[in-house]
Design a protein around this motif. Structure first.
Motif, short mmCIF file in Angstrom:
data_model
loop_
_atom_site.label_atom_id
_atom_site.label_comp_id
_atom_site.label_asym_id
_atom_site.label_seq_id
_atom_site.Cartn_x
_atom_site.Cartn_y
_atom_site.Cartn_z
N CYS B 149 0.83 -1.20 0.00
CA CYS B 149 0.00 0.00 0.00
C CYS B 149 0.88 1.26 0.00
O CYS B 149 0.68 2.17 -0.81
CB CYS B 149 -0.95 -0.01 1.20
N TYR B 150 1.84 1.32 0.89
CA TYR B 150 2.72 2.49 0.93
C TYR B 150 3.51 2.64 -0.37
O TYR B 150 3.57 3.74 -0.93
CB TYR B 150 3.72 2.38 2.09
N PRO B 151 4.17 1.57 -0.86
CA PRO B 151 4.91 1.72 -2.12
C PRO B 151 4.02 2.20 -3.26
O PRO B 151 4.46 3.01 -4.09
CB PRO B 151 5.44 0.30 -2.38
N THR B 152 2.78 1.74 -3.32
CA THR B 152 1.90 2.21 -4.39
C THR B 152 1.75 3.73 -4.34
O THR B 152 1.93 4.43 -5.35
CB THR B 152 0.51 1.54 -4.26
N ALA B 153 1.44 4.24 -3.16
CA ALA B 153 1.25 5.69 -3.03
C ALA B 153 2.55 6.44 -3.31
O ALA B 153 2.58 7.44 -4.04
CB ALA B 153 0.73 6.03 -1.63
N GLN B 209 9.07 -2.79 6.47
CA GLN B 209 9.43 -3.72 5.40
C GLN B 209 9.11 -3.22 4.00
O GLN B 209 9.52 -3.83 3.02
CB GLN B 209 8.77 -5.09 5.64
N HIS B 210 8.38 -2.10 3.90
CA HIS B 210 8.15 -1.53 2.58
C HIS B 210 9.32 -0.67 2.10
O HIS B 210 9.35 -0.28 0.93
CB HIS B 210 6.84 -0.71 2.57
N THR B 211 10.26 -0.39 2.96
CA THR B 211 11.43 0.41 2.57
C THR B 211 12.20 -0.22 1.40
O THR B 211 12.42 0.44 0.36
CB THR B 211 12.36 0.61 3.79
N PRO B 212 12.64 -1.48 1.51
CA PRO B 212 13.41 -2.05 0.38
C PRO B 212 12.57 -2.20 -0.88
O PRO B 212 13.12 -2.17 -1.99
CB PRO B 212 13.85 -3.41 0.93
N GLU B 213 11.26 -2.36 -0.72
CA GLU B 213 10.39 -2.46 -1.90
C GLU B 213 10.42 -1.15 -2.70
O GLU B 213 10.56 -1.16 -3.93
CB GLU B 213 8.96 -2.80 -1.44
N ILE B 228 16.75 5.38 0.79
CA ILE B 228 15.89 6.53 1.04
C ILE B 228 15.47 6.51 2.50
O ILE B 228 15.70 5.54 3.22
CB ILE B 228 14.61 6.47 0.17
N THR B 229 14.81 7.59 2.93
CA THR B 229 14.23 7.61 4.27
C THR B 229 12.72 7.48 4.14
O THR B 229 12.10 8.18 3.34
CB THR B 229 14.60 8.93 4.99
N PHE B 230 12.18 6.58 4.92
CA PHE B 230 10.76 6.27 4.84
C PHE B 230 10.21 6.10 6.25
O PHE B 230 10.74 5.30 7.03
CB PHE B 230 10.59 4.97 4.01
N SER B 231 9.20 6.88 6.60
CA SER B 231 8.63 6.75 7.95
C SER B 231 7.13 6.54 7.86
O SER B 231 6.49 6.95 6.88
CB SER B 231 8.93 7.99 8.77
N THR B 232 6.57 5.91 8.88
CA THR B 232 5.17 5.49 8.82
C THR B 232 4.44 5.85 10.11
O THR B 232 4.94 5.64 11.20
CB THR B 232 5.07 3.97 8.60
#
Lengths: 345, 345, 345, 345
Positions: B149-153, B209-213, B228-232
């Motif tokens: 879901c996150y990678p899609t957005a 776990q969506h970070t490497p995706e 990259i930096t990714f926060s949720t």
């Protein structure tokens, strides 16, 4: 000590009433409102029945100055700029909760607020009241400009880092999220329940007036600091601000060093709580209290630091910090009347 | 065309049922669940009474492969990795909604998922199904790994920029916010109503776990892209994701050029809506629909671009995109069965 | 068949657009608004981008009557009373979603609505459109008064009982709870997000204008029926109505008989779902759909029956039932275009 | 005075900690938990950092009795029944927040709680602690059974009427609505965020264990009182209870007389606020406070009275009333430590 609350029918005013009603050293003499005077505060806020039955009075500078030692002006930007100089003229001390006296540079004010700046002499005199990082002894201050809600959360999170570590200030990005009470009591479409419930909004993109306030303080702390990126989101909840802050660090540091720095920096600050490593605060955990909770993380993959800070926007972000500043102005212990445990859940 | 839904009692499965129940070209043959089989779907989801009374069946690969042309596996990570190879062996095509077949590098999978990766041969074969940016003709695909879901957005927001502008990929910061349905149907303390209502949480800091995706796709698009930096964050709402993305641009561009690039890139994509300049989407505006709404801003003060994207995490972020992928796999118009207007308010 | 939507910018209008956009037998010719005409519907509702780009037109009776076979008037009470007669004069059929044509007795209207009633001839002509209990063949109706949201939920719950069992109609108490969208789109203090979130309110105590509407229908069904007690609460949620209904039964009955009666009464009604004995619906379980879910309980301790009914106030309580009525008016199967599964969660 | 809190990790326990932390006359000696002992309360409730760092201890009757004058047992029904007798044996006074000692008739307890009742001797001894209507001097009480949240709201609303007016007790219907914290801290499906947000549920229909508690008190007040109808709903909010109560009055009374009766009855009760005629409380207006707000309406059309009462279920409905009872037990002014203004908004 005697205080008056001006702008008592807004959320900031109501929160001042709630806090001061239990403050052992202050008597609130009067509530004032520019619009709703004539009736009781209970007409405006039924939840105050039996707590306070005070009448809402019109705003008379003379009367306020005569009756009180200190006025809290919880009035909107654009109103405070006119009201506060009058009050000062009558010799009363003022803590202003609006944005009108925070920016030292009138051009900045006019660019971001679209409104005429107050007199420069008064701007010069006003002390920016970030209570944990005051750069002057406020026992003699006449006017304290109480910080904005977002700047409070962001600056408490950034201070030790910006002051003490070789970070790149231009890399600072502050992604801020607020509860809806920050938008005030006025019913407008964007915060109509049905439009806001179960919904997340971004607003004032690249235009939020708290941007120059944060930049001004940061550049006072670090001569390399200039512009930053600051974004603001409306979250479907009543109270609470979270800022998620990203900063590049040119050289690697350790998470341990980071924690030490923060613990040392805030060791005498009751209202700043550094969270245990690997744990992060949620906004509800400071609900109704004057705490600012901070967490830190260092990402070795990207050489970037993340800081998370949360406050209750109406307490530490407004009325609570105003009372904390009042305590300091009058030489009272800063915790007095503010020793409120968060209301959880 | 005949389909089976495996993992029908989770939120992804329920959303597949809702969408496919109106799809004119598909018959859903059977629902399967590893735990709750034996009764009707209505026992698990009373809202489906009169909509679907299908029985929940146990998971039998043979039976599924015999009855259906396609299986949707809306099963958790760690379950799909075992289930999907069996289904493929029986010759049925699969769209998997878990994270198990998205990462090409098994070491990445094992590092971020703390679980054994599926067989490399199958990983190699799996097509990453970001429906607007497929790099292959999926009409022959046996297995589609439906994006997170996150990678899609995030990726829909980043694609034109990362592919076509001289941005600095290392500067990418994705501050993501999700509704709570993204955490699944299982009752756990962190998403207990009382702990989540009126509350904002940050979670899985530096560990999502969506970070490497996201990184894997970005580096496929731009050879300079790395970490990259990714926060949720968990927002007190049921559905919806917003990603606020920050990227440095080494040289100045104009907002106009930016908008042109995005409009051109997505001109044939019904489900991606570029919002008018100066306006920004809220999550509710895509609620229940397969749309991804995008806004853009260029900050001249900092030479930084901000991208805002919103989706419904259960639709475009899961079941909706899965059906979109199904349509493409079977040569059907991608809008078929997905022409759902957002439910607003 | 061609339809026009008048009052397209309110929530009722928007929901009509959402539903009719997928209706295979209707073309919506035009949207009309008394206030916001001139731009596109997307200016008012950004979530409709790509779904509908129609212009908002001013309200011209001639034009509407010329272009369409049917007008939906989703205009406020007091506006419909003036608008509808003009439309009828031009020969177009009308389904009105306001309260203006529901009460047959103009004195009742004037007492509860504080407004002048429409002409009695038109009141007489108007068919009260409780779709499951129409007392006339609406294929010839010129004007349908679409029921109120609360009356729909309450009356569907009460019908079999009031019509067929020896209950005491004077004992009927309807405790109703609604989501906030029922209060409309206008931003007012009582439904300001901050005043409504995490809050439960009772409102219009003994004064709600749906009271006489319910009483009028009940007394049509049962000659002993007179006044009832009806109360209304605002619940912090967007959509949904629940009515909890209490009725005394002079003589004991069995729960089984009660269930049989309801199952038999609604056996041909797709949109009324009788829930399994011992289970009760929640409002979310009909969210976005045209269903009304009913549960029943008989309390032997008190000889009282409890009925629980839930609907989505904007669908079955407004736009959905209006479309159901349209289907019946034009001899189309009532499910057409309304076969929407609830959006859950 | 020294107190111990047993069951400190539940919401009732946490609220006791919040309230007692500011109580000037009490020292809380220790927190006890049957399950989570060994760590600090901050591990269980991070919001308590800096407020309280007390260790969670196991439950040792001897130790508790030795260290404290009073134990609050905020333990579940079924646990208190075993724990409290042991504590009493050691000579310590107890305020129990569970339902175990409220019903005088063990058969009633066993019928509604599906669990073995405590010893009748202790049941007899236990004082039902509805603080405004105590029927005995609790300064000598050893054990107070703190009332349930719903009974507190309902009984405060009913007391003057049932005691003083010729109402028909069999006509009493209590339609109660609660925030979700009333369901406790345990994560279960029915109160999973995603299942509860934007949703309204009815639950325990005709089965709620607070029914006999209310009936027992009413029949003590009015010899005609027997069974009543009581229903319970879960509202998507954290705190707050509203009960909407309906009662038939055989002969007509005036609204004025009704208000006089209530004002007179509660004139010495700080925590009960009678709202101005024609205005009604919302639950948020007592949030975080020990107030119970009451409104009244008399319907001349139906000869029925409506009473609306609201409380914060965790304060007046649990921990706050427990502290109020403690104050009375120890001869302290009942307001001490409880003078909390509602947190609004």
């Amino acid at each position: 000590m005697k205080a008056a609350i001006v702008g008592a029918t807004g959320y900031g005013g109501a929160e001042l009433i709630r806090i001061l009603q239990q403050h052992p050293e202050v008597t609130v003499q009067s509530y004032h409102s520019s619009s709703q005077w004539g009736g009781s505060i209970v007409d405006s806020y039924p939840h105050m029945q039996a707590v306070s039955g005070k009448e809402l009075k019109a705003i008379s500078h003379e009367q306020i100055a005569q009756d009180a030692d200190l006025a809290f002006t919880a009035t909107p930007s654009g109103v405070s700029s006119k009201l506060v100089p009058e009050l000062l003229k009558h010799g009363i001390r003022v803590i202003d909760l609006s944005g009108d006296f925070r920016l030292k540079d009138p051009r900045q004010y006019e660019a971001w607020y679209n409104s005429k700046a107050p007199d420069e002499v008064i701007l010069e005199e006003a002390v920016y009241g970030l209570a944990e990082w005051l750069d002057t002894d406020v026992r003699n201050a006449q006017l304290i400009a109480n910080p904005g809600c977002y700047p409070t959360a962001a600056l408490l999170g950034l201070a030790p880092l910006v002051k003490h570590l070789p970070i790149d200030p231009a890399s600072i990005i502050i992604d801020a999220k607020t509860g809806v009470s920050g938008a005030g009591r006025k019913a407008v479409p964007v915060t109509h329940y049905t439009e806001m419930n179960d919904n997340l909004k971004i607003y004032k993109v690249l235009e939020h007036q708290h941007t120059p306030e944060i930049e001004q303080v940061l550049s006072g702390w670090n001569s390399n600091a200039g512009t930053i990126t600051f974004s603001t989101h409306l979250v479907p909840m009543t109270r609470g601000i979270m800022t998620t802050i990203y900063i590049d660090v040119p050289e690697s540091i350790t998470a341990e060093k980071l924690f030490e720095l923060y613990q040392e920096s805030y060791k005498d600050c009751y209202f700043v709580r550094i969270r245990k490593k690997g744990t992060y605060p949620s906004t509800k955990e400071v609900y109704g209290s004057n705490f600012c909770d901070l967490s830190l993380a260092y990402d070795e993959r990207t050489n970037r630091i993340m800081i998370v800070s949360v406050i209750d926007n109406l307490v530490k972000g407004a009325a609570g910090q105003a009372v904390q500043n009042m305590n300091r102005m009058f030489g009272i212990d800063e915790k007095t009347g503010l020793d409120l445990a968060p209301v959880y859940p």
